[in-house]
Each structure stands twice: as C-alpha cells, then as structure tokens.
Design an enzyme around this catalytic site. Structure first.
Site, PDB file in Angstrom:
ATOM      1  N   ARG A 169       0.843  -1.200   0.000  1.00 40.86           N
ATOM      2  CA  ARG A 169       0.000   0.000   0.000  1.00 40.86           C
ATOM      3  C   ARG A 169       0.875   1.246   0.000  1.00 40.86           C
ATOM      4  NH1 ARG A 169      -4.328  -2.100   4.593  1.00 40.86           N
ATOM      5  NH2 ARG A 169      -4.787  -4.055   3.532  1.00 40.86           N
ATOM      6  N   ARG A 212       2.246   2.292   9.910  1.00 42.35           N
ATOM      7  CA  ARG A 212       1.868   2.430   8.495  1.00 42.35           C
ATOM      8  C   ARG A 212       3.098   2.181   7.640  1.00 42.35           C
ATOM      9  NH1 ARG A 212      -3.209   3.829   7.603  1.00 42.35           N
ATOM     10  NH2 ARG A 212      -4.335   5.091   9.128  1.00 42.35           N
ATOM     11  N   GLU A 257      -6.164   0.510  15.012  1.00 39.69           N
ATOM     12  CA  GLU A 257      -6.914  -0.524  14.307  1.00 39.69           C
ATOM     13  C   GLU A 257      -6.019  -1.709  13.981  1.00 39.69           C
ATOM     14  OE1 GLU A 257      -9.153  -1.338  10.040  1.00 39.69           O
ATOM     15  OE2 GLU A 257      -8.568   0.706  10.551  1.00 39.69           O
ATOM     16  N   SER A 286     -10.543  -5.585  10.703  1.00 39.96           N
ATOM     17  CA  SER A 286     -11.939  -5.243  10.439  1.00 39.96           C
ATOM     18  C   SER A 286     -12.623  -6.456   9.837  1.00 39.96           C
ATOM     19  CB  SER A 286     -12.069  -4.028   9.508  1.00 39.96           C
ATOM     20  OG  SER A 286     -11.587  -4.341   8.228  1.00 39.96           O
ATOM     21  N   ARG A 312       0.961  -4.603  12.834  1.00 41.08           N
ATOM     22  CA  ARG A 312       0.167  -4.059  13.923  1.00 41.08           C
ATOM     23  C   ARG A 312       0.174  -5.010  15.129  1.00 41.08           C
ATOM     24  NH1 ARG A 312      -3.677  -0.152  11.753  1.00 41.08           N
ATOM     25  NH2 ARG A 312      -2.474   1.026  10.224  1.00 41.08           N
TER      26      ARG A 312
END
Length: 524
Positions: free
Chosen positions: A347, A362, A434, A437, A487
């Site tokens: 990403r 990130r 986060e 999800s 993460r």
C-alpha cells in the site's frame, strides 16, 4: 470489507493511475450484455472435506431482459488495443423504483455518486432500446415480404426500405453502446446499501460494540515498539530506507520468528473453524481490483500499479480471494466457501504522515492473514457475526485489551454493507490502533465479479427439461483480518515489555516460535 488495519476501502497509489469508480450492489433486470453461454468445467478439490463444482461464465451479468448486442465502435487508432468495459450486473429498475432510499444512502455515505445522471441515462437507454427493437421488427417484416413474388418496382422499394432500416439500426446500436458504457461508468460509483443499524456520520459517530480487557498498568517508564525494536535489535528502518525508501523495514532476529509464528498460529486457529488455507497471487489485473471495490487509478489511491501494464500489487488478499471464482456459477451444496489466506500486501499509504505512522504502524509492505467467505444471501449476517467472533477470540487469546466498533456510514467504503473494526490498546503509542476489520459486502462484489450459485430445487418431483433449473443468484461475500503482522507486533512488544527492557512471548505463540519465551538484549 475494510482494508483491514492499514487503510480504508476507498483508498488503495501507484506508479501510474486514474480513477475508475465502484459498481453497485444491485441485481440487473436489464443486462448490458447478452445472456452468457455456460460450459461446465472440472471438479476442483481443496484440502478440506468439501468439494464443489462450478461453471465458468463468459459474462458477469445474470438477467431477465437483455439489451440486443450493439455494434462495437471502431478504435480511433487501429494500432492501439481497446480495453473492454467490464459490466456490473446493476438493477437499474430497482434503483429507479427506490430512488429516495438510494439517494439517502448516497448522502449518508458522503458518496459522490450522481444518481440523477444514472436515472437519466437509464431512461435514455430504454428509449433507444425500444427504438432498436421497433426497427428490427420492421426490418423483419421487410425481409419477410422480400421472400414472395414481387414486381421489380415493389422489390426495389423494399430493398431501399431495408437499406434505410439497416443504416438506422447501425446508428442506434452505436448510440446504445455509448449509452451502455456511460451508464455503467456512472452507476458503478453507487455504493452498496447500508445496514439499518449502522450509525450515520463520520468515524467519530462509530459506536462501541464490545470492550475486552483493560489497559495494562506499568510500574516503570515504557517504550514504544520502535524503541523496543532498536534496543532488542529487531528492526532496521534506516537500512530499509536506503534500499527501498521510507516506510519500509527489515525484521531481524526474534522479530522474524515472531512474524512467522503469528502467521502460522493465525492460519492454524482459523483452519480449526473450517476454513481452507490458501496462498494467493500478489499481482492481479487492475480490473479485478476495481471489481472488488477498490480504486487503482484515483489521485490518492493506495494501490501500486505496474507501469505499462494492466496489473497491480495487492493491498489485501481479499482481492485474489474474490477473483478465484470470478465469472462462475457455484453449486448451492458447495456453499459456504470459507478461505483463510496468507499474502504479502502493498500500500502506498498516500497522505499518511505524523506520529500516528511511526515505526511499523503504516508501512508499504507487510504480511497478513485474511479470512474470506462466499455464502447464500440469507446467511451473510450470521457469517459476519462469526467472523468478528473469530477475530475477538484470536486477540483475547493473546491477552490484548481491545474494543470492537460498529463503523459509521461514512467510514464503510463503497462495498461494505456493514463493517466492524477492532482497535487494540498500544501503550507505547498511547492510543488505540486498528488491528482488523470484518465486513459484509452482501452481493456488491459478486455482481461485479460475476459469482453466482444455482439453488437446488426443493420440489420432491422436479419437472423434466430446461424448466427444472432454478434461476441463479449472486452469492454474498465477506472478509475479515485474522492477523495483520506489523500491527500485531506493535501490540505484543508494547504490551508485554518488562522493566529490564525484555519482552515476554505470549504462551499461545511459543509453540510456533520454537518454544521461545522471552526476547532479551543481545548486547549490554
């Protein structure tokens, strides 16, 4: 269907790009291509007891009424290949009949979809279609008359009439082709409908679904993961920046074992729940990225596209998992299909800056274990609950403190009907971050990817012949993160740090790390 942990669904930058909007989640009562011919292909076996058959279709549309094939417009430059416009099976009739609900949904999602233009183009298309059908009927009448005995003058008159009808049809069919493509382009930006329980508003409007555990209390000054990694010789950001650029990293020593241990642990735990393990391609066609609801050509896209081609690096295994059954008709008995996949993800993290992106939070490349489900429409809500329960069980077993959120409408992304995010406490960063999800995308992706199933007849005495086949339906797709490795490393290092600077390995991970109990200093 969030992009799990590191970005939102509407984001994804490149080496070269432009925006292609998302498709709608509605069934198509008017198709934009002819009904496909189906051919059955071989049985596929996976390393689970479930076997299934599927048929490969030549088009993603499943329809009742089809627009006659239009004449393809010639390329302006014969030396350049013309990229075909893929078609999403959109139910324009339903959109028109539910205009107010669709308009409200566009508003609460803060979408830029132009509903008025979609409906205007749809009406124009219907009018042109009717005119095409009228001219074809007249041409058939003329052709029928030509078969009889006619006077030369009468025959010549019919020839002229047939010629004029043919020329008119060519013009109208070209108009029909242009309208079809324009309508598809606009309608594909309409987002999925929204679950009635989803809170309306931006991210701050998201509501708490569950809270697990409490923040650990430390009796000593704590460090963040970046400092811990430096002290314990686990990361090298500086060398990676020289080799690859910012937001890349080397994992070293026990951090390598930790990544491998997390991946193997997550895959093995999810497999216990009936998921088939896969590894996926990490380069896919840009059209597949688009069909899954991502935008590989937007200004702030998070997708890396390969210059000079039509391929992209994946930002999540959800994309190749969605594509594995593209343009297929599955047997109802094969459903649900439950996959757990390991992949690397890429990403651009366009626009990301500040302390929130420090260290591993990130990054441009990372490992992730992703869950993906294809099921009957009536089962997707229950599978959504199952996916979030699996996530919560995994993170609870690691001893993490986290909260689960029912994400607000503006944070869903175009494909998601409903999305639950898990945010874990990261004491070194002094905030929740986060880590996963879980999204129910209903039939949004399957209508774009052309993934359907044929319901099995419930009749005890089925009729013979073609009428025995039940109409196909689109499957529902769901996705959820089992483990986004960077993460998770942040959470484990920061929550399990000790006063002497070492880090304890959670007991459940030790068998996957050669029995390692603690990460200690290499040098003093």
């Amino acid at each position: 269907m969030g992009l799990h942990c590191c970005l939102t669904k509407t984001n994804f930058q490149t080496l070269k790009l432009a925006t292609i909007p998302c498709s709608s989640s509605f069934s198509s009562s008017v198709s934009l291509s002819p009904l496909p011919k189906i051919r059955t292909i071989a049985t596929i076996s996976f390393p689970t007891p479930r076997h299934f058959l599927f048929a490969r279709a030549f088009s993603s549309t499943a329809t009742q009424t089809t627009i006659p094939p239009a004449v393809s417009a010639p390329a302006k430059d014969s030396n350049k290949a013309v990229k075909p416009q893929w078609k999403a099976a959109i139910d324009f009739k339903w959109i028109r009949e539910n205009k107010e609900a669709v308009a409200t949904n566009i508003r609460i999602r803060n979408s830029n979809a132009n509903l008025e233009l979609v409906l205007e183009l749809y009406d124009k298309l219907l009018n042109v279609q009717k005119e095409v059908e009228r001219l074809r009927a007249e041409r058939n009448v003329v052709a029928s008359k030509m078969k009889g005995k006619l006077e030369p003058s009468e025959r010549q008159k019919l020839i002229e009439e047939g010629k004029n009808l043919k020329e008119g049809l060519v013009t109208l069919e070209e108009d029909l082709l242009k309208l079809t493509d324009e309508l598809q382009k606009e309608a594909q930006s309409i987002p999925n409908m929204t679950h009635p329980d989803v809170p309306v508003g931006g991210e701050d409007a998201s509501t708490l679904r569950n809270m697990v555990g409490e923040p650990r209390k430390f009796s000593f000054p704590i460090k963040d993961h970046a400092q811990l990694g430096k002290d314990l010789d686990l990361f090298d950001f500086d060398a990676a920046a020289e080799i690859s650029g910012s937001k890349f990293y080397y994992l070293k020593n026990e951090a390598v074992l930790l990544e491998m241990g997390l991946v193997n642990w997550a895959v093995s735990e999810v497999m216990k729940r009936g998921f088939t393990p896969l590894t996926t391609p990490e380069i896919v066609r840009s059209s597949v990225v688009e069909k899954c609801g991502f935008q590989p050509r937007g200004t702030n896209t998070q997708v890396y596209s390969i210059e000079g081609g039509d391929q992209c690096l994946i930002g999540t295994a959800e994309i190749p998992l969605g594509g594995i059954h593209m343009d297929s008709i599955l047997l109802e008995s094969s459903l649900p299909l439950k996959y757990v996949a390991f992949s690397h993800c890429f990403r651009t993290e366009a626009g990301a800056a500040g302390t929130a992106t420090r260290g591993l939070y990130r990054v441009h490349q990372f490992s992730k274990v992703e869950m993906f489900v294809l099921c009957r429409p009536e089962e997707s809500d229950s599978f959504h609950q199952e996916l979030i329960e699996i996530e919560e069980s995994l993170y609870s077993s690691l001893g993490l403190h986290f909260k689960t959120l029912d994400m607000a409408s503006e944070d869903l992304g175009a494909p998601a009907y409903r999305k639950f995010d898990v945010e874990a406490w990261m004491p070194g960063l002094e905030r929740y971050g986060e880590i996963s999800s879980a999204s129910n995308c209903t039939d949004y992706q399957s209508r774009r990817l052309g993934i359907r199933f044929r319901p099995e007849s419930s009749s005890s005495s089925p009729r013979k012949g073609k009428g025995n086949s039940a109409p196909t339906q689109f499957v529902h797709t769901l996705n959820a993160t089992a483990c986004a490795v960077p993460r998770m490393i942040i959470c484990l290092l920061e929550n399990y740090q000790q006063e002497d600077g070492s880090v304890i390995i959670p007991e459940i991970l030790r068998p996957f790390m050669g029995g390692l109990h603690v990460i200690s200093y290499k040098y003093k």
